[in-house]
Design a protein around this motif. Structure first.
Motif, short mmCIF file in Angstrom:
data_model
loop_
_atom_site.label_atom_id
_atom_site.label_comp_id
_atom_site.label_asym_id
_atom_site.label_seq_id
_atom_site.Cartn_x
_atom_site.Cartn_y
_atom_site.Cartn_z
N THR A 141 0.79 -1.23 0.00
CA THR A 141 0.00 0.00 0.00
C THR A 141 0.82 1.28 0.00
OG1 THR A 141 -0.14 0.01 2.41
CG2 THR A 141 -1.89 -1.14 1.21
N GLY A 142 2.13 1.20 0.14
CA GLY A 142 2.97 2.37 0.00
C GLY A 142 3.44 3.01 1.28
N GLU A 143 2.93 2.59 2.43
CA GLU A 143 3.30 3.27 3.67
C GLU A 143 4.71 2.92 4.11
OE1 GLU A 143 1.74 3.85 8.28
OE2 GLU A 143 0.55 2.71 6.84
N ASN A 144 5.04 1.64 4.13
CA ASN A 144 6.37 1.21 4.57
C ASN A 144 7.28 0.76 3.44
OD1 ASN A 144 6.31 1.48 7.50
ND2 ASN A 144 4.68 -0.03 7.44
N GLY A 145 6.71 0.46 2.30
CA GLY A 145 7.50 -0.03 1.17
C GLY A 145 6.65 -0.89 0.28
N PHE A 146 7.27 -1.68 -0.57
CA PHE A 146 6.50 -2.61 -1.40
C PHE A 146 7.34 -3.82 -1.78
CE2 PHE A 146 8.12 0.66 -4.36
CZ PHE A 146 8.84 -0.12 -5.26
N GLY A 147 6.63 -4.90 -2.02
CA GLY A 147 7.25 -6.13 -2.49
C GLY A 147 6.81 -6.42 -3.90
N ALA A 148 7.21 -7.58 -4.42
CA ALA A 148 6.87 -7.93 -5.79
C ALA A 148 6.53 -9.41 -5.88
CB ALA A 148 8.04 -7.61 -6.73
N LEU A 149 5.66 -9.74 -6.82
CA LEU A 149 5.22 -11.11 -7.04
C LEU A 149 5.61 -11.55 -8.44
CD1 LEU A 149 1.60 -11.01 -5.56
CD2 LEU A 149 3.75 -11.41 -4.36
N LEU A 150 5.85 -12.85 -8.57
CA LEU A 150 6.15 -13.43 -9.87
C LEU A 150 5.43 -14.75 -10.01
CD1 LEU A 150 9.18 -15.64 -9.66
CD2 LEU A 150 9.13 -13.78 -7.98
N ARG A 151 5.30 -15.19 -11.23
CA ARG A 151 4.70 -16.49 -11.52
C ARG A 151 5.72 -17.42 -12.14
NH1 ARG A 151 -0.78 -16.03 -14.92
NH2 ARG A 151 0.38 -14.28 -15.84
N ARG A 152 5.62 -18.67 -11.75
CA ARG A 152 6.37 -19.73 -12.42
C ARG A 152 5.36 -20.84 -12.70
NH1 ARG A 152 11.14 -20.99 -8.42
NH2 ARG A 152 11.55 -22.62 -9.98
N GLY A 153 4.94 -20.93 -13.96
CA GLY A 153 3.86 -21.85 -14.28
C GLY A 153 2.58 -21.39 -13.63
N ASP A 154 1.94 -22.28 -12.88
CA ASP A 154 0.69 -21.96 -12.20
C ASP A 154 0.91 -21.49 -10.77
OD1 ASP A 154 -0.83 -22.67 -14.43
OD2 ASP A 154 -0.90 -24.78 -13.82
#
Length: 600
Positions: A141-154
């Protein structure tokens, strides 16, 4: 090769593992400036076949101003797909070295996509391994930072680096300080449920999701108001309920305080243990219904020597200990303190506006004269007379670096003692846990949860807190005769007997459990161990293979399978399993060394 693999089997007992339970990500990303999109007829029609969910775009057709305000609030951009345009708003170039693992990490953008890389080099600078993946979503949400998601197949995973706003840098994601999880930290349904609009996890397949992964990315209207199909249809027919309650949609403001808070608790109250009701998933919770019908949340009771100190995702519990909450419980509904008394999910004031915004909330019950602090002290807050600055101070989050959170126990002064009620919230049936979201009365008079729910809570806590073993055994004894046909009960009986080295009895219980429900990873893990301890190598291998099939991205399970294959003298299969392991987990230096030994 056989000698090398036998050496590997001897070394295995000291092999490091990186198993973990999933936890929530921290907050994160930039705010979208786009207006809410218009809903298509197809999207609305799909609601009839999508459990009544139609998406925020359908709501915005009549509530455009509210939808646009919400899009700029934290929940309105809790999850954002990474597009070339959105990429322009992100810090996309970074390098990080983790001395503990001797691994390097990089972040870079290329051709409108964001990538993260993990690699290791030898003394000549040549790559030992290099692992790069494109990222698809920014989470937070931007208050403390952010992470990231990725997909591998399903499968859906968290990226190893997150961005921390206060430090203005990319660093290891929460949890990675305890061990390198690479690009293999799966995203559990209980986590992504709170950071997105409508995820589509596959039941009994950790980390696996259908396509599309999200029918709506960010948290939306229906997360708090429930499925909107009936409401859209009713409004399309011209129905008008005036100022009365609209039966086609949930308005949290019209609910009881408890049911209203339950909506917020589903994501803003982690507790020490969370247990889904039998046959339920996170997707089954509906606003307006008691949360406990879907999910039970438990807290380890504090003591006067160890009072509650955590703020991170403990908002409801902290609020429930405040004098404001306790003194208003018997007041008329519109005078009771609840989450939405202070928070309007549709509107989030900017940082500079927050003190005045929340001061106004305080003044709905208090007056300027209510504050007994000296005028000089009140003028020294930033800005002056900042109610929440004094009474709800921000504190560092112990489990997330460079992050802080608001203390929701509204105190009159910093040294205000905890109320006696804090230490008297358990029941006679369950004296060692507080059931935070009990239906009806909460606290010492709460109705005890079902034994099967208590059993799972104790099992979860016992992994790190052995003091709960006696309660676990006592509850299991009760269920052994009361509910013997439960797959959970049989699996737990198998675990009990395995711990007691009663391997033949454990095998009977675990096989019975898997006959009832074959999709149990842990039961297969325990069955493999019971067979192994009983000297049945082939059966142990078969159970380990089933566990890996059910949870293919859990490194400890694949390590166990390799060990079972070595023990069963399937040396070529063991070497092939190690090679496959390193394809998924190239960051595992130990396995790489073991494979080198095996190839000698």
């Amino acid at each position: 090769m056989q000698a090398a693999l036998l050496l590997l089997a001897c070394l295995w007992i000291v092999a490091p593992t990186s198993g973990e339970s999933a936890s929530g990500s921290h907050s994160a990303s930039k705010k979208s400036k786009q207006a809410a999109p218009a809903a298509s007829t197809e999207a609305i029609n799909d609601g009839a076949a999508n459990q009544g969910y139609v998406g925020t775009a359908a709501c915005s057709r009549c509530h455009l101003e509210i939808a646009n305000h919400f899009a700029h609030a934290s929940m309105g951009h809790s999850l954002t797909q990474i597009t070339p345009e959105f990429l322009k708003t992100l810090p996309v170039s970074a390098a990080f070295y983790d001395a503990k693992s001797d691994h390097h990490f990089e972040v870079h953008a290329e051709d409108g996509k964001l990538y993260q890389t993990e690699y290791q080099t030898n003394i000549t600078g040549k790559d030992i391994f290099r692992n790069t993946h494109p990222l698809e979503w920014i989470i937070g949400t931007g208050e403390n930072g952010f992470g990231a998601l990725l997909r591998r197949g399903d499968y859906l995973f968290q990226a190893p680096l997150s961005y921390y706003t206060r430090a203005a840098e990319w660093n290891l994601s929460p949890g990675y300080q305890n061990g390198d999880l690479g690009f293999n930290r799966i995203i559990q349904p209980g986590c992504i449920y709170c950071h997105s609009g409508r995820p589509q996890p596959v039941v009994a397949s950790p980390g696996k999701y259908t396509t599309p992964v999200f029918t709506q990315t960010s948290v939306g209207c229906e997360n708090c108001h429930g499925p909107g199909y009936a409401h859209v249809q009713a409004m399309g027919r011209g129905e008008d309920y005036g100022k009365g309650a609209d039966p086609t949609i949930v308005n949290p403001a019209r609910l009881t305080g408890q049911l209203s808070d339950d909506i917020c608790m589903s994501c803003h109250q982690a507790g020490d243990a969370r247990v889904l009701q039998t046959g339920k998933t996170y997707q089954d919770f509906r606003p307006g219904q008691p949360l406990d019908k879907t999910l039970s949340i438990f807290e380890i009771p504090p003591t006067r020597e160890n009072p509650p100190q955590d703020d991170h995702v403990e908002h409801y519990y902290s609020m429930s200990l405040s004098k404001c909450f306790r003194m208003s419980r018997n007041a008329p509904a519109d005078r009771q303190l609840r989450c939405i008394s202070c928070h309007d999910p549709h509107v989030e004031p900017a940082s500079a506006e927050s003190p005045a915004y929340f001061n106004a909330k305080c003044m709905t019950c208090h007056t300027v004269a209510s504050c007994t602090a000296p005028p000089q002290a009140r003028q020294q807050t930033t800005p002056a007379d900042n109610c929440i600055g004094c009474h709800m101070p921000r504190r560092d989050i112990r489990v997330i670096s460079h992050s802080s959170d608001t203390n929701h126990r509204i105190v009159a002064r910093p040294d205000e003692p905890f109320p006696d009620e804090t230490f008297n919230q358990t029941t006679a049936v369950m004296p060692d846990l507080i059931h935070l979201d009990a239906i009806g009365e909460r606290g010492a008079k709460a109705t005890a949860p079902a034994p099967l729910i208590r059993l799972q809570a104790y099992a979860d806590l016992m992994m790190s807190k052995p003091q709960f073993k006696s309660s676990w055994l006592k509850t299991l004894s009760e269920l052994e005769t009361a509910n013997p046909e439960s797959s959970i009960v049989q699996a737990t009986l198998g675990r009990r007997d395995l711990d007691d080295h009663k391997f033949s009895e454990a095998i009977v219980h675990l096989q019975r459990s898997l006959q009832i429900d074959p999709a149990q990873t842990n039961a297969n893990v325990d069955l493999s161990e019971a067979w192994f301890q009983s000297g049945h190598a082939e059966e142990a291998i078969a159970a380990a293979k089933r566990a890996v099939e059910l949870d293919p991205f859990a490194a400890p399970l694949q390590k166990t399978l390799v060990f079972r294959l070595i023990n069963g003298k399937h040396y070529e299969d063991a070497e092939a399993a190690m090679e496959k392991y390193l394809q998924n987990f190239p960051e595992d230096d130990f396995m790489r060394k073991m494979l080198a030994i095996a190839r000698q």
